[in-house]
Design an enzyme around this catalytic site. Structure first.
Site, PDB file in Angstrom:
ATOM      1  N   SER A  51       0.817  -1.209   0.000  1.00 13.05           N
ATOM      2  CA  SER A  51       0.000   0.000   0.000  1.00 13.05           C
ATOM      3  C   SER A  51       0.856   1.266   0.000  1.00 13.05           C
ATOM      4  O   SER A  51       0.364   2.351  -0.324  1.00 13.05           O
ATOM      5  CB  SER A  51      -0.942   0.018   1.206  1.00 13.05           C
ATOM      6  OG  SER A  51      -1.876  -1.038   1.147  1.00 13.05           O
ATOM      7  N   GLY A 231      -2.354   3.707  -4.293  1.00 13.44           N
ATOM      8  CA  GLY A 231      -2.890   4.536  -5.351  1.00 13.44           C
ATOM      9  C   GLY A 231      -4.349   4.910  -5.190  1.00 13.44           C
ATOM     10  O   GLY A 231      -5.003   4.629  -4.188  1.00 13.44           O
ATOM     11  N   CYS A 257      -9.339  -1.866   3.092  1.00 15.28           N
ATOM     12  CA  CYS A 257      -8.625  -0.659   2.665  1.00 15.28           C
ATOM     13  C   CYS A 257      -8.951  -0.289   1.217  1.00 15.28           C
ATOM     14  O   CYS A 257     -10.051   0.177   0.949  1.00 15.28           O
ATOM     15  CB  CYS A 257      -7.122  -0.834   2.895  1.00 15.28           C
ATOM     16  SG  CYS A 257      -6.235   0.739   3.018  1.00 15.28           S
ATOM     17  N   LEU A 258      -8.045  -0.490   0.268  1.00 16.00           N
ATOM     18  CA  LEU A 258      -8.353  -0.185  -1.120  1.00 16.00           C
ATOM     19  C   LEU A 258      -9.531  -1.023  -1.600  1.00 16.00           C
ATOM     20  O   LEU A 258     -10.366  -0.550  -2.377  1.00 16.00           O
ATOM     21  CB  LEU A 258      -7.122  -0.418  -2.001  1.00 16.00           C
ATOM     22  CG  LEU A 258      -7.229  -0.013  -3.479  1.00 16.00           C
ATOM     23  CD1 LEU A 258      -7.546   1.466  -3.629  1.00 16.00           C
ATOM     24  CD2 LEU A 258      -5.945  -0.364  -4.231  1.00 16.00           C
ATOM     25  N   GLN A 261     -12.669   0.671  -0.624  1.00 17.98           N
ATOM     26  CA  GLN A 261     -12.981   1.779  -1.515  1.00 17.98           C
ATOM     27  C   GLN A 261     -13.542   1.285  -2.843  1.00 17.98           C
ATOM     28  O   GLN A 261     -14.458   1.893  -3.419  1.00 17.98           O
ATOM     29  CB  GLN A 261     -11.723   2.625  -1.734  1.00 17.98           C
ATOM     30  CG  GLN A 261     -11.212   3.274  -0.454  1.00 17.98           C
ATOM     31  CD  GLN A 261      -9.758   3.712  -0.548  1.00 17.98           C
ATOM     32  OE1 GLN A 261      -9.156   3.675  -1.622  1.00 17.98           O
ATOM     33  NE2 GLN A 261      -9.181   4.118   0.583  1.00 17.98           N
ATOM     34  N   ASN A 299      -3.644   2.718   6.900  1.00 20.11           N
ATOM     35  CA  ASN A 299      -2.704   3.162   5.879  1.00 20.11           C
ATOM     36  C   ASN A 299      -3.483   3.508   4.615  1.00 20.11           C
ATOM     37  O   ASN A 299      -3.674   2.664   3.750  1.00 20.11           O
ATOM     38  CB  ASN A 299      -1.676   2.070   5.584  1.00 20.11           C
ATOM     39  CG  ASN A 299      -0.816   2.427   4.385  1.00 20.11           C
ATOM     40  OD1 ASN A 299      -0.750   3.588   3.989  1.00 20.11           O
ATOM     41  ND2 ASN A 299      -0.165   1.437   3.806  1.00 20.11           N
ATOM     42  N   GLY A 301      -4.683   7.075   1.937  1.00 24.68           N
ATOM     43  CA  GLY A 301      -4.721   8.492   1.632  1.00 24.68           C
ATOM     44  C   GLY A 301      -5.993   8.907   0.933  1.00 24.68           C
ATOM     45  O   GLY A 301      -6.159  10.080   0.583  1.00 24.68           O
ATOM     46  N   PHE A 302      -6.906   7.940   0.710  1.00 21.64           N
ATOM     47  CA  PHE A 302      -8.209   8.193   0.120  1.00 21.64           C
ATOM     48  C   PHE A 302      -9.281   7.677   1.075  1.00 21.64           C
ATOM     49  O   PHE A 302      -9.019   6.801   1.905  1.00 21.64           O
ATOM     50  CB  PHE A 302      -8.346   7.492  -1.238  1.00 21.64           C
ATOM     51  CG  PHE A 302      -7.464   8.066  -2.308  1.00 21.64           C
ATOM     52  CD1 PHE A 302      -7.954   8.972  -3.226  1.00 21.64           C
ATOM     53  CD2 PHE A 302      -6.128   7.699  -2.395  1.00 21.64           C
ATOM     54  CE1 PHE A 302      -7.138   9.511  -4.217  1.00 21.64           C
ATOM     55  CE2 PHE A 302      -5.290   8.223  -3.377  1.00 21.64           C
ATOM     56  CZ  PHE A 302      -5.801   9.129  -4.289  1.00 21.64           C
ATOM     57  N   HIS A 343      -6.828  -2.069   8.903  1.00 21.28           N
ATOM     58  CA  HIS A 343      -6.139  -3.347   8.699  1.00 21.28           C
ATOM     59  C   HIS A 343      -6.256  -4.253   9.934  1.00 21.28           C
ATOM     60  O   HIS A 343      -5.445  -4.176  10.849  1.00 21.28           O
ATOM     61  CB  HIS A 343      -4.665  -3.105   8.383  1.00 21.28           C
ATOM     62  CG  HIS A 343      -4.429  -2.584   7.008  1.00 21.28           C
ATOM     63  ND1 HIS A 343      -4.173  -3.401   5.930  1.00 21.28           N
ATOM     64  CD2 HIS A 343      -4.445  -1.320   6.520  1.00 21.28           C
ATOM     65  CE1 HIS A 343      -4.029  -2.671   4.841  1.00 21.28           C
ATOM     66  NE2 HIS A 343      -4.188  -1.397   5.181  1.00 21.28           N
ATOM     67  N   GLU A 345      -5.532  -7.337  10.157  1.00 24.00           N
ATOM     68  CA  GLU A 345      -4.430  -8.305  10.220  1.00 24.00           C
ATOM     69  C   GLU A 345      -3.201  -7.752  10.917  1.00 24.00           C
ATOM     70  O   GLU A 345      -2.321  -8.504  11.340  1.00 24.00           O
ATOM     71  CB  GLU A 345      -4.068  -8.769   8.810  1.00 24.00           C
ATOM     72  CG  GLU A 345      -3.161  -7.854   8.028  1.00 24.00           C
ATOM     73  CD  GLU A 345      -3.821  -6.566   7.557  1.00 24.00           C
ATOM     74  OE1 GLU A 345      -3.109  -5.623   7.180  1.00 24.00           O
ATOM     75  OE2 GLU A 345      -5.083  -6.504   7.560  1.00 24.00           O
TER      76      GLU A 345
END
Length: 369
Positions: A51, A231, A257-258, A261, A299, A301-302, A343, A345
């Site tokens: 990430s 990203g 996380c991603l 999103q 972790n 940024g979006f 996260h 984990e």
């Protein structure tokens, strides 16, 4: 240890601000978005987290390298950060079971790292002015050339990076005789996520970032997982289409996380670039279902749009970040789908959020009944 002279180095931010420090002994230049992590330990896990691909890491803990490195404490193959900025770099490590020094590990991976930077001032500046691109370099005499190189560095917003860290070929994790099978989409997956699923009786097949639903369905999985990663989530059209296919069939789906999103985008909920991301192992989250608080590792940024989530008829907010009230978890009301922005984990609590893996396994078992 014999003293060795160390060359000067610098951090040049996109707005022209400069912070000076010293090279740890690896000459060179690195450009990327600059971010900071507030964790007091776990630097090796941070440096190998996919990430963080495409980011220069500033560590707020004053001492980095003091316990060396251990081959077991990696989240992927190799270092993923673009560079490191720290206050005090320890060339001597004291942990008995370490496999070597952090300096030697950085040399092996040719990672540019600079120390003796006033990281408190640097982090305060980033917090005030927002995330931005930066360049770190030992070539301190050519500021104009560094500025030109920095100006050519693409911004994180709109940047697709999952393809840079994803596996190129499918692979398996766990016991092939396990009672459950999971198809996992790798858009930057961490090894400990796979370990947590495997130890709960799952055999996992991990697919590349652009895998189709048909490809993942051929494994005859009992459930689907979409991973963390680097990203901007918006360019991940293939992953969003995959999530829509899984949701339409009401199959068990979990995202982290991603992946969280991507699931939001698949439901028509937009994402946005945060002024500063959440990166650390001390972020407080409230579970709105149970009313309990969790100390989480984060972790990102979006984030997903809270107003749009609240207005969505089939999506419920399950978790919120207590510092800024951003959405930290969602579930679908009519589908077997849920996700979290943090996260589980990483176990900073240490076990505050592990129940999420149990919840996913239970969702799969119920769907099979």
């Amino acid at each position: 240890m014999k003293y060795q002279p160390r060359n000067k180095a610098l951090v040049l931010l996109a707005d022209g601000t400069i912070f000076y420090g010293k090279s740890i002994g690896i000459e060179g230049t690195a450009t990327a978005e600059i971010c900071f992590n507030t964790g007091m330990t776990g630097y090796q896990e941070i440096f190998t987290d996919p990430s963080y691909y495409g980011q220069i890491m500033v560590t707020t803990n004053a001492h980095i390298g003091n316990y060396g490195v251990n081959d077991r404490e990696v989240e992927s193959e190799g270092i993923k950060i673009s560079g490191l900025v720290c206050r005090n770099f320890s060339f001597i490590h004291s942990r008995p079971d370490s496999n070597g020094s952090l300096k030697d590990w950085f040399v092996k991976h040719n990672l540019v790292a600079i120390s003796d930077v006033d990281t408190r001032a640097l982090v305060s500046y980033i917090r005030e002015n927002g995330a931005m691109n930066a360049i770190i370099s030992t070539d301190i005499e050519n500021i104009d050339a560094l500025k030109e190189q920095l100006a050519r560095t693409p911004k994180m917003e709109g940047l697709e990076l999952a393809s840079k860290v994803s596996t190129t070929e499918p692979y398996f994790v766990g016991d092939e005789n396990a009672p459950l099978k999971i198809s996992a989409l790798d858009i930057g997956i961490k090894k400990n996520i796979l370990r947590n699923l495997a130890k709960r009786g799952a055999y996992i097949k991990v697919y590349p970032y652009n895998a189709s639903f048909e490809e993942m369905q051929n494994f005859s999985p009992d459930g689907y997982f979409i991973s963390n990663g680097p990203g901007d989530p918006e360019p991940l059209v293939d992953a969003q289409n995959l999530a829509r296919e899984i949701i339409a069939r009401d199959l068990p789906l979990f995202g982290i996380c991603l992946g969280h999103q991507v699931i939001a985008l698949a439901n028509g909920i937009s994402t946005y670039k945060m002024h500063n991301g959440h990166r650390g192992i001390n972020h407080p989250v409230k579970n709105l279902v149970t009313g309990k608080g969790e100390i989480t590792s984060q972790n990102h940024g979006f984030a997903i749009n809270r107003e749009e989530t609240e207005a969505h008829g089939d999506v419920e907010i399950t978790h919120v970040h207590l510092n800024d009230h951003t959405v930290a978890g969602i579930k679908m009301k009519s589908k077997n789908v849920f996700s979290v922005q943090y996260h589980p984990e990483a176990s900073p609590g240490p076990n505050d959020a592990e129940y999420l893996f149990d919840q996913f396994i239970e969702n799969i078992k119920k769907s099979k009944a």
